[in-house]
Scaffold this motif. Structure first.
Motif, short mmCIF file in Angstrom:
data_model
loop_
_atom_site.label_atom_id
_atom_site.label_comp_id
_atom_site.label_asym_id
_atom_site.label_seq_id
_atom_site.Cartn_x
_atom_site.Cartn_y
_atom_site.Cartn_z
N ASP A 106 -7.16 7.44 -0.64
CA ASP A 106 -7.37 8.13 -1.92
C ASP A 106 -7.06 9.61 -1.83
O ASP A 106 -6.41 10.18 -2.72
N ARG A 107 -7.52 10.25 -0.74
CA ARG A 107 -7.28 11.69 -0.61
C ARG A 107 -5.81 11.98 -0.33
O ARG A 107 -5.26 13.00 -0.76
N LEU A 108 -5.15 11.06 0.38
CA LEU A 108 -3.72 11.22 0.61
C LEU A 108 -2.98 11.18 -0.73
O LEU A 108 -2.10 12.01 -0.99
N ALA A 109 -3.38 10.22 -1.60
CA ALA A 109 -2.76 10.12 -2.92
C ALA A 109 -3.02 11.38 -3.75
O ALA A 109 -2.13 11.87 -4.46
N ASP A 110 -4.25 11.92 -3.66
CA ASP A 110 -4.58 13.16 -4.38
C ASP A 110 -3.68 14.31 -3.93
O ASP A 110 -3.19 15.10 -4.75
N THR A 111 -3.46 14.40 -2.62
CA THR A 111 -2.65 15.48 -2.06
C THR A 111 -1.21 15.37 -2.52
O THR A 111 -0.56 16.38 -2.87
N GLY A 144 -6.73 14.60 -21.71
CA GLY A 144 -7.56 13.42 -21.64
C GLY A 144 -8.02 13.04 -20.25
O GLY A 144 -8.81 12.12 -20.08
N HIS A 145 -7.50 13.75 -19.24
CA HIS A 145 -7.87 13.41 -17.86
C HIS A 145 -8.35 14.61 -17.05
O HIS A 145 -8.56 14.50 -15.84
N GLY A 146 -8.52 15.76 -17.68
CA GLY A 146 -8.97 16.93 -16.95
C GLY A 146 -7.82 17.64 -16.25
O GLY A 146 -6.68 17.58 -16.69
N SER A 147 -8.13 18.27 -15.13
CA SER A 147 -7.15 19.08 -14.43
C SER A 147 -6.93 18.56 -13.00
O SER A 147 -7.87 18.16 -12.32
N LEU A 148 -5.67 18.61 -12.58
CA LEU A 148 -5.35 18.25 -11.20
C LEU A 148 -5.96 19.24 -10.21
O LEU A 148 -6.07 18.95 -9.02
N ARG A 149 -6.38 20.41 -10.73
CA ARG A 149 -7.00 21.41 -9.86
C ARG A 149 -8.24 20.86 -9.18
O ARG A 149 -8.59 21.27 -8.08
N SER A 150 -8.90 19.90 -9.84
CA SER A 150 -10.13 19.33 -9.28
C SER A 150 -9.86 18.52 -8.01
O SER A 150 -10.79 18.20 -7.26
N LEU A 151 -8.60 18.18 -7.76
CA LEU A 151 -8.26 17.42 -6.55
C LEU A 151 -8.27 18.30 -5.31
O LEU A 151 -8.33 17.80 -4.18
N ALA A 152 -8.18 19.61 -5.52
CA ALA A 152 -8.20 20.56 -4.40
C ALA A 152 -9.62 21.07 -4.18
O ALA A 152 -10.42 21.15 -5.12
N SER A 153 -9.95 21.41 -2.94
CA SER A 153 -11.26 21.97 -2.64
C SER A 153 -11.38 23.37 -3.22
O SER A 153 -12.42 23.74 -3.76
N THR A 154 -10.31 24.15 -3.08
CA THR A 154 -10.24 25.49 -3.68
C THR A 154 -8.82 25.71 -4.17
O THR A 154 -7.87 25.13 -3.63
N MET A 155 -8.68 26.54 -5.19
CA MET A 155 -7.35 26.89 -5.69
C MET A 155 -7.42 28.23 -6.39
O MET A 155 -8.30 28.46 -7.21
N GLU A 156 -6.51 29.14 -6.04
CA GLU A 156 -6.52 30.46 -6.65
C GLU A 156 -5.14 31.10 -6.59
O GLU A 156 -4.28 30.68 -5.81
N PHE A 178 1.22 34.37 -5.12
CA PHE A 178 1.22 33.04 -4.51
C PHE A 178 0.10 32.21 -5.13
O PHE A 178 -0.94 32.74 -5.51
N LEU A 179 0.33 30.90 -5.21
CA LEU A 179 -0.72 29.96 -5.56
C LEU A 179 -1.20 29.34 -4.25
O LEU A 179 -0.42 28.76 -3.50
N VAL A 180 -2.49 29.47 -3.97
CA VAL A 180 -3.04 29.02 -2.70
C VAL A 180 -4.12 27.98 -2.96
O VAL A 180 -4.99 28.19 -3.82
N PHE A 181 -4.03 26.85 -2.27
CA PHE A 181 -5.11 25.88 -2.41
C PHE A 181 -5.36 25.15 -1.10
O PHE A 181 -4.55 25.18 -0.17
N GLU A 182 -6.53 24.55 -1.04
CA GLU A 182 -7.00 23.85 0.17
C GLU A 182 -7.40 22.43 -0.21
O GLU A 182 -8.02 22.20 -1.24
N VAL A 183 -6.98 21.47 0.62
CA VAL A 183 -7.34 20.07 0.39
C VAL A 183 -8.03 19.55 1.63
O VAL A 183 -7.51 19.68 2.74
N ASN A 184 -9.23 19.00 1.46
CA ASN A 184 -9.99 18.42 2.58
C ASN A 184 -9.92 16.91 2.53
O ASN A 184 -9.78 16.31 1.47
#
Length: 269
Positions: A177-182, A236-248, A262-268
């Motif tokens: 699931d997390r691989l698919a999110d990434t 209708g499905h929210g934001s893909l940003r929620s798939l990342a641990s942090t994003m800024e 730069f757009l920086v995000f972290e995925v756990n």
């Protein structure tokens, strides 16, 4: 800069050979190569990269630089290092190049090796294919600590990013699931146009820590970070940003020493 291009810069370690395999497989996929031809491409590139891992550097791994340049019916792959240089005969007690070069010769349409002692080496491999197209130049002067890609926007971006991000996420032992999110986050980045990036190419750097991928997208033109974030909103499905641990959105330094967005995000996992 020609119509399309791929450039990878990453540490010359055995575990990164798999990442390069997936990246060039994505290139082959974008060019419409058959699965058998993509298999040959992955094998040949693996052999060339393994030569760098085994022979280029004596202590700490230095940079492994891989470029893909499709031209008129021919895909050219270059695997380069900045190590001690190619030596066809191994010294006593040193591992030889083994079956690598004959295998490269058998599976590719042509190949050549340049460089010498103390000059680093460059292996150039050519594969024929039907459609045309890429190119690249420039090499890093310091050993990289992360994988860095710069890809000209187009049909190549999505398969290359999906395969590379998928390989890194699998290596970090992400769940399915997390691989698919990434990969979904990578798809969002691949949808960006050349106008969002300072040099017209999709730039993405990925550092894998234990169970975490740190991703940096850019350098971006002013305001492109906000556009990327807004495009991650799915009605209708929210934001893909929620798939990342942090994003800024942050300011950072480009390889040329200039400040950029730069757009920086972290995925756990």
């Amino acid at each position: 800069m020609t119509a399309r291009e791929l450039r990878l810069s990453l540490p010359a370690t055995a575990e990164n050979v798999m990442v390069v395999r997936q990246a060039v497989a994505g290139v082959g996929e974008a060019l419409g190569l058959s699965s058998a031809r993509i298999g040959d491409l992955k094998t040949v590139v693996s052999e060339a990269c393994n030569n760098v891992v085994l022979h280029a550097y004596e202590n700490e791994p230095g940079p492994l630089i891989v470029t893909a340049e499709p031209g008129d019916g021919e895909l050219e792959i270059q695997i380069a290092d900045q190590g001690k240089g190619f030596r066809p005969r191994a010294s006593e007690g040193e591992a030889s190049l083994g079956l690598g070069l004959p295998l490269i010769a058998a599976l590719s349409d042509s190949f050549e090796i340049s460089g010498g002692a103390g000059q680093g080496s460059r292996t150039t491999i050519r594969f024929g294919y039907s459609p045309p197209a890429y190119s690249n130049n420039g090499t890093p002067t310091e050993a990289p600590t992360e994988l860095a890609m710069r890809i000209t926007p187009g049909e190549m971006v999505r398969p290359v990013l999906a395969r590379v991000i998928g390989a890194l996420a699998a290596r970090a032992e992400f769940s399915v699931d997390r691989l698919a999110d990434t990969v979904l986050l990578g798809d969002a980045v691949s949808a960006s146009g050349s106008g969002d990036f300072a040099d017209g190419r999709v730039g993405i750097s990925i550092k894998d820590r234990e169970g975490t991928l740190d991703v940096r997208v850019g350098p971006l033109v002013e305001g492109a970070g906000k556009r990327l974030l807004s495009e991650m909103e799915v009605p209708g499905h929210g934001s893909l940003r929620s798939l990342a641990s942090t994003m800024e959105i942050t300011k950072g330094e480009t390889p040329e020493g200039e400040q950029a967005e730069f757009l920086v995000f972290e995925v756990n996992r």
